[in-house]
Design a protein around this motif. Structure first.
Motif, short mmCIF file in Angstrom:
data_model
loop_
_atom_site.label_atom_id
_atom_site.label_comp_id
_atom_site.label_asym_id
_atom_site.label_seq_id
_atom_site.Cartn_x
_atom_site.Cartn_y
_atom_site.Cartn_z
N ARG A 162 -28.27 -56.54 -40.10
CA ARG A 162 -29.29 -55.53 -39.83
C ARG A 162 -28.96 -54.85 -38.50
O ARG A 162 -28.51 -55.52 -37.56
N PRO A 163 -29.19 -53.56 -38.42
CA PRO A 163 -28.95 -52.88 -37.14
C PRO A 163 -29.85 -53.45 -36.04
O PRO A 163 -30.97 -53.87 -36.30
N ARG A 164 -29.31 -53.48 -34.85
CA ARG A 164 -30.07 -53.92 -33.68
C ARG A 164 -30.54 -52.68 -32.93
O ARG A 164 -29.76 -51.74 -32.73
N VAL A 165 -31.78 -52.70 -32.52
CA VAL A 165 -32.36 -51.57 -31.80
C VAL A 165 -32.68 -52.03 -30.38
O VAL A 165 -33.37 -53.03 -30.19
N THR A 166 -32.12 -51.31 -29.41
CA THR A 166 -32.38 -51.62 -28.01
C THR A 166 -32.78 -50.34 -27.29
O THR A 166 -32.77 -49.26 -27.89
N SER A 167 -33.05 -50.47 -26.03
CA SER A 167 -33.39 -49.28 -25.24
C SER A 167 -32.18 -48.36 -25.08
O SER A 167 -32.32 -47.18 -24.76
N GLY A 169 -30.09 -47.73 -27.66
CA GLY A 169 -29.75 -47.17 -28.96
C GLY A 169 -29.71 -48.21 -30.05
O GLY A 169 -30.07 -49.37 -29.84
N THR A 170 -29.23 -47.79 -31.21
CA THR A 170 -29.13 -48.65 -32.38
C THR A 170 -27.67 -48.96 -32.64
O THR A 170 -26.82 -48.07 -32.57
N PHE A 171 -27.36 -50.21 -32.93
CA PHE A 171 -25.98 -50.60 -33.18
C PHE A 171 -25.93 -51.78 -34.14
O PHE A 171 -26.92 -52.49 -34.33
#
Length: 118
Positions: free
Chosen positions: A18-23, A25-27
Motif C-alpha cells: 500500500r502506498p505510504r502517505v507522509t508530509s 508526499g506519497t510513496f
C-alpha cells in the motif's frame, strides 16, 4: 490455446504494498520497490519481445510461504511486469487468469508464469 511463454521468477512471494502517505508526499515502500525491480530484471532476461496486446490467459503457479492474500500476490506481479509482458493488465487484455499456490520453504519460493494466446 497456444502456450506463448513460461517464465520462472526465483524470488520469495511478496504482496502488493500500500502506498505510504507522509508530509513529504506519497510513496511505495523501498522494500517493495526493490522486490519489484528484481522481479522485473528476471522477467526481462526471459522476455525479449514487445508487450502482448491480448487477449491472453495468464496462469500463475506460486510456490512459497502462505502469508499473503492471493489477490495481493497477483497485484505485486502485475504491478511489476505491466507494460513489459502485456500492454496493460485490463480484463480486455487478460480475460482469463488462474492462480495456484503450493506451500514451499522461503528458500524454495518461486513464481511460474505461463502465458497463452486465447
Amino acid at each position: 490455446m497456444e502456450l506463448i511463454a513460461t517464465l520462472t521468477i526465483n524470488l520469495p512471494l511478496f504482496s502488493k504494498a500500500r502506498p505510504r502517505v507522509t508530509s513529504r508526499g506519497t510513496f511505495m515502500p523501498a522494500d517493495y520497490r526493490k522486490k519489484q525491480k528484481e522481479m522485473l530484471r528476471q522477467v526481462q532476461e526471459q522476455w525479449p519481445w514487445p508487450p502482448l496486446e491480448g487477449p491472453i490467459r495468464v496462469e500463475i503457479e506460486a510456490y512459497g510461504e502462505g502469508r499473503a492474500d492471493g489477490d495481493n500476490i497477483i497485484g505485486a506481479l502485475f504491478d511489476s511486469v505491466n507494460k513489459v509482458l502485456w500492454v496493460d493488465d485490463r480484463v480486455s487484455i487478460i480475460p482469463q487468469l488462474e492462480v495456484k499456490w503450493t506451500k514451499a520453504k522461503k528458500a524454495d519460493s518461486k513464481w511460474v508464469i505461463k502465458i497463452y494466446a486465447v
